[in-house]
Design a protein around this motif. Structure first.
Motif, short mmCIF file in Angstrom:
data_model
loop_
_atom_site.label_atom_id
_atom_site.label_comp_id
_atom_site.label_asym_id
_atom_site.label_seq_id
_atom_site.Cartn_x
_atom_site.Cartn_y
_atom_site.Cartn_z
N CYS A 139 27.40 36.81 28.55
CA CYS A 139 26.59 37.97 28.92
C CYS A 139 25.13 37.62 28.67
O CYS A 139 24.82 36.95 27.69
CB CYS A 139 26.94 39.18 28.07
N VAL A 140 24.28 38.11 29.53
CA VAL A 140 22.84 38.01 29.32
C VAL A 140 22.35 39.45 29.30
O VAL A 140 22.33 40.11 30.33
CB VAL A 140 22.15 37.19 30.44
N GLY A 141 22.04 39.94 28.15
CA GLY A 141 21.72 41.35 28.02
C GLY A 141 22.99 42.17 28.15
O GLY A 141 24.10 41.67 28.03
N ALA A 142 22.82 43.45 28.41
CA ALA A 142 23.97 44.35 28.46
C ALA A 142 24.62 44.44 29.83
O ALA A 142 25.76 44.89 29.93
CB ALA A 142 23.52 45.75 28.02
N HIS A 143 23.93 43.99 30.89
CA HIS A 143 24.43 44.26 32.24
C HIS A 143 24.56 43.04 33.13
O HIS A 143 24.92 43.18 34.29
CB HIS A 143 23.53 45.29 32.93
N GLU A 144 24.29 41.85 32.63
CA GLU A 144 24.43 40.63 33.43
C GLU A 144 25.52 39.75 32.83
O GLU A 144 25.51 39.45 31.65
CB GLU A 144 23.12 39.83 33.46
N PHE A 145 26.46 39.37 33.69
CA PHE A 145 27.59 38.54 33.28
C PHE A 145 27.58 37.28 34.14
O PHE A 145 27.38 37.35 35.34
CB PHE A 145 28.90 39.29 33.48
N ARG A 146 27.82 36.13 33.51
CA ARG A 146 27.79 34.86 34.22
C ARG A 146 29.18 34.23 34.25
O ARG A 146 29.89 34.23 33.25
CB ARG A 146 26.79 33.91 33.59
N GLN B 140 37.16 43.70 32.07
CA GLN B 140 37.86 42.86 33.05
C GLN B 140 37.05 41.61 33.37
O GLN B 140 37.61 40.52 33.49
CB GLN B 140 38.14 43.65 34.33
N ILE B 141 35.75 41.75 33.49
CA ILE B 141 34.89 40.60 33.78
C ILE B 141 34.96 39.60 32.63
O ILE B 141 35.10 38.39 32.86
CB ILE B 141 33.44 41.04 34.05
N THR B 142 34.87 40.09 31.41
CA THR B 142 34.87 39.18 30.26
C THR B 142 36.23 38.51 30.04
O THR B 142 36.31 37.51 29.32
CB THR B 142 34.42 39.89 28.96
N GLN B 143 37.28 39.02 30.64
CA GLN B 143 38.60 38.42 30.51
C GLN B 143 38.89 37.40 31.61
O GLN B 143 39.93 36.74 31.57
CB GLN B 143 39.68 39.50 30.49
N LEU B 144 38.00 37.26 32.57
CA LEU B 144 38.20 36.27 33.63
C LEU B 144 38.13 34.86 33.04
O LEU B 144 37.34 34.59 32.13
CB LEU B 144 37.14 36.42 34.72
N GLU B 145 38.94 33.97 33.56
CA GLU B 145 38.95 32.58 33.08
C GLU B 145 37.58 31.92 33.24
O GLU B 145 37.18 31.10 32.42
CB GLU B 145 40.00 31.78 33.85
N THR B 146 36.84 32.31 34.26
CA THR B 146 35.55 31.68 34.54
C THR B 146 34.38 32.37 33.83
O THR B 146 33.24 31.94 33.96
CB THR B 146 35.27 31.66 36.05
N ASP C 222 39.15 34.16 40.58
CA ASP C 222 38.77 35.19 39.62
C ASP C 222 38.13 36.39 40.29
O ASP C 222 38.39 37.54 39.91
CB ASP C 222 37.85 34.63 38.54
N LEU C 223 37.28 36.17 41.27
CA LEU C 223 36.68 37.29 41.99
C LEU C 223 37.75 38.09 42.73
O LEU C 223 37.74 39.32 42.70
CB LEU C 223 35.59 36.82 42.94
N ALA C 224 38.69 37.40 43.36
CA ALA C 224 39.79 38.10 44.05
C ALA C 224 40.60 38.92 43.04
O ALA C 224 40.99 40.05 43.33
CB ALA C 224 40.68 37.09 44.77
N ARG C 225 40.82 38.37 41.86
CA ARG C 225 41.57 39.08 40.81
C ARG C 225 40.80 40.33 40.36
O ARG C 225 41.38 41.41 40.22
CB ARG C 225 41.78 38.13 39.62
#
Length: 107
Positions: A35-42, A25-31, A81-84
């Motif tokens: 990924c930085v490593g396996a557990h950090e998403f920007r 779900q995080i990787t599908q956000l428009e914003t 995106d966070l609300a979504r």
């Protein structure tokens, strides 16, 4: 200065067994930026940016029992995106979004 928030799940088992879906779900956000490593998403807002702006607006860390958010900026696209993302999780399990003092954030 950034703001820090924690997503806590009422059902710890749900998060443990659905972490990959949360990642998806995080990787599908428009914003979503990278990924930085396996557990950090920007995440990076889609609005025009100053040349000297940070390379991200939000960092999302998938920890063992919770999700930790560090929000440096919150343009409209980030807030949407966070609300979504929060709505998607809440449709599946109980969740709270608390600030660094463990107080409900209102998200």
């Amino acid at each position: 200065m950034s703001a820090e928030f924690v997503l806590s799940f009422e059902d710890k088992g749900w998060y443990a067994s659905h972490r990959d879906e949360v990642k998806q779900q995080i990787t599908q956000l428009e914003t979503f930026s990278r990924c930085v490593g396996a557990h950090e998403f920007r995440l990076v807002g889609t609005e025009p940016r100053d040349a000297d702006a940070w390379c991200y607006d939000v960092r999302v860390f998938l920890e063992e029992e919770r999700v930790f958010l560090e929000i440096s900026a919150h343009p409209t696209s980030i807030e949407a995106d966070l609300a979504r993302l929060f709505a998607w999780v809440r449709a599946r399990t109980g969740m709270s979004v608390d600030d660094e003092d463990s107080e409900p954030s209102g998200w």
